[in-house]
Structures are given as structure tokens and as C-alpha cells.
Design a protein around this motif. Sequence first.
Motif, PDB file in Angstrom:
ATOM      1  N   UNK A   1     -41.431 116.440 -52.487  1.00 28.34           N
ATOM      2  CA  UNK A   1     -40.620 115.846 -53.550  1.00 28.34           C
ATOM      3  C   UNK A   1     -39.574 116.874 -53.964  1.00 28.34           C
ATOM      4  N   UNK A   2     -38.314 116.584 -53.646  1.00 31.95           N
ATOM      5  CA  UNK A   2     -37.218 117.501 -53.957  1.00 31.95           C
ATOM      6  C   UNK A   2     -36.613 117.147 -55.305  1.00 31.95           C
ATOM      7  N   UNK A   3     -36.990 117.901 -56.323  1.00 28.35           N
ATOM      8  CA  UNK A   3     -36.474 117.674 -57.664  1.00 28.35           C
ATOM      9  C   UNK A   3     -35.125 118.360 -57.825  1.00 28.35           C
ATOM     10  N   UNK A   4     -34.297 117.825 -58.707  1.00 27.56           N
ATOM     11  CA  UNK A   4     -32.938 118.339 -58.876  1.00 27.56           C
ATOM     12  C   UNK A   4     -32.598 118.504 -60.347  1.00 27.56           C
ATOM     13  N   UNK A   5     -32.107 119.653 -60.731  1.00 32.34           N
ATOM     14  CA  UNK A   5     -31.542 119.863 -62.065  1.00 32.34           C
ATOM     15  C   UNK A   5     -32.414 119.395 -63.210  1.00 32.34           C
ATOM     16  N   UNK A   6     -33.649 119.910 -63.288  1.00 33.14           N
ATOM     17  CA  UNK A   6     -34.558 119.466 -64.351  1.00 33.14           C
ATOM     18  C   UNK A   6     -34.067 119.959 -65.709  1.00 33.14           C
ATOM     19  N   UNK A   7     -34.026 119.049 -66.670  1.00 31.39           N
ATOM     20  CA  UNK A   7     -33.702 119.419 -68.044  1.00 31.39           C
ATOM     21  C   UNK A   7     -34.694 118.740 -68.977  1.00 31.39           C
TER      22      UNK A   7
ATOM     23  N   UNK B   1     -23.014 117.284 -59.884  1.00 33.67           N
ATOM     24  CA  UNK B   1     -24.344 117.825 -60.119  1.00 33.67           C
ATOM     25  C   UNK B   1     -25.364 116.709 -60.210  1.00 33.67           C
ATOM     26  N   UNK B   2     -26.622 117.074 -60.104  1.00 34.37           N
ATOM     27  CA  UNK B   2     -27.719 116.103 -60.108  1.00 34.37           C
ATOM     28  C   UNK B   2     -28.763 116.544 -61.117  1.00 34.37           C
ATOM     29  N   UNK B   3     -29.313 115.589 -61.829  1.00 30.84           N
ATOM     30  CA  UNK B   3     -30.237 115.906 -62.913  1.00 30.84           C
ATOM     31  C   UNK B   3     -31.422 114.956 -62.926  1.00 30.84           C
ATOM     32  N   UNK B   4     -32.494 115.434 -63.519  1.00 31.89           N
ATOM     33  CA  UNK B   4     -33.636 114.579 -63.821  1.00 31.89           C
ATOM     34  C   UNK B   4     -34.314 115.143 -65.064  1.00 31.89           C
TER      35      UNK B   4
END
Length: 283
Positions: A156-162, A187-190
Amino acid sequence: MTSPTVLIAGCGDIGSRVARRLLALNWRVHGLRRHIEQLPTGVLGVAADLHQAQCPAAWPQEPLDYLLYCVAATQHDEQGYQAAYVDGLRHVLDWLADNRQAPRRIVFVSSSSVYGQSEGEWVDETSTVAPIGFSGKLMRKAEQLALGAPVPATIVRLTGIYGPGRERLAGQVREGYQVASQPPLYGNRIHADDAAGLLTFLLEADARGVGLDECYIGVDDAPAPLHEVVDWLRTYLGVTQRSQTQSIRRTGSKRCSNARARALGWTPQYPTYREGYAALLSR
């Protein structure tokens, strides 16, 4: 039906969010981390240092249905990434073998840094993987280690966790930082809750017998140019000052798709940065 048992290796922020969700579903949850007093109530603590090869004394002796490897490097250099993602995973796989435990599936939390695209291209799970920096290269090495394990694995490739405690961008906006609009830097976020929600969803789906792919990208519905996000945050926060010396600098520009995870039935609670940051900042 017996409730599934999971070991969450690296049960920190995201891992603890997953643990709480699985406990609510009556899963039996073991949480591995150095300081087990920080684990959520109900999690069975496994005190361990993933940097050490010796199997921890508190290693669970019952059969494990799932391993969720959800580690965050504490040292953000090549040595730190090697220790956290490659060596640490190798140690856990050895401990499973030593205890004759064969989970139904390993879920390894990776990063979009394995993609080298930088011109605003759309990226999905079938896109070419060609990491540029040490972080992406070592993360890819760890992915391959997981996929080469003697049991099925899903990346699972997570991106830009905030989320709570992950508010650096909002802090920079408050200080008046600026960002160039041309060329647009996508940019990519989750949101952290959605990252945990996706991991929980995949584990629960596998436990129900749903076939999983080898890889999923964890991202919200709307990759966006960084300047657009900054402008929205500036308006939301009522920031008027603009720094003449400080600017937000990012490398790379790509747009990650969550279509595969959505096709499986997952839906993010915060579909774009607007909903996610509004919920975060309203706190």
C-alpha cells in the motif's frame, strides 16, 4: 467464525489508528513498538526494537492471521531507511519463520516515492516504478522483500499523509511562505484517518475472502497543484502576509490515482484536501 489476529509492526500514529478500528471489529490486535505504554487500550503489547535481529521475548505465540508492517523511519537518511524498512522487515519475517507462523497475508505500507515521474503525469499501480532518491530505492527494495515472502503480500503506497500532528504545510502558510504557480507542482495527499481506513478496509476485505491485488495507492480523489492548496489554506486561515524570503520548495510533480482501491469499494472520508484540512484546522 474466530476473530482474526493481526500483528501491527510499527504501531505508531497510523498503526494505532488501524488498531482502534480493528478492535472495534473484534479483531485480536498485537502492537509492536519500542514503548508499548503508548499503545491504544486493548492492544496486546510487543516491546521490540526492529533494528535488532533477536526475536523479542514478548513475541506472540499464537497463530497470526495478518502482519501489517506500518513503520515510520525515525532517522531520515539512507541508513535510517535501510534500518526501518529493509532490515526491520527482514527481522520480522525471520521471527515469523522462527515461530513457524504463516499469516494469510502481509500488508506492507510503502510510499509513492517509488515512482520517479516528475512532469505532472498520472500514476497508478501499473505505472513504471523507477525511484530516483535513496528513500524510494530503499522503499522499493523493502517492497520486493515483502512480495518475495513465502506468504501473499499486498503493498500500500501512501502519499502525503496529513492530520493531527502532521500540519507542517499549514504552519508554513501561517508564516507567509510562498510557492510558485508555474510550472504547477502536483502533489498528492491523504488524511491520516483515510490512510488508516484504507489499511483496515484491505485487511477486513481479505478476511472476508475478497481477492486483493499486490499493490494499491492510498491517496484522496484530487491531486492538486501545490500553489492551489497553499492559496486555499491562506484564505481559510485568513493569512495576508507573504514572506519575501521564505518559500515552499518541493521536488517532483505527479498525480496519483486511487481508482484501484475505489473499485474494490473503498471511499475516502475526506475526498480532497479541502474537506481534510477544514476538519483538521477547525480543531
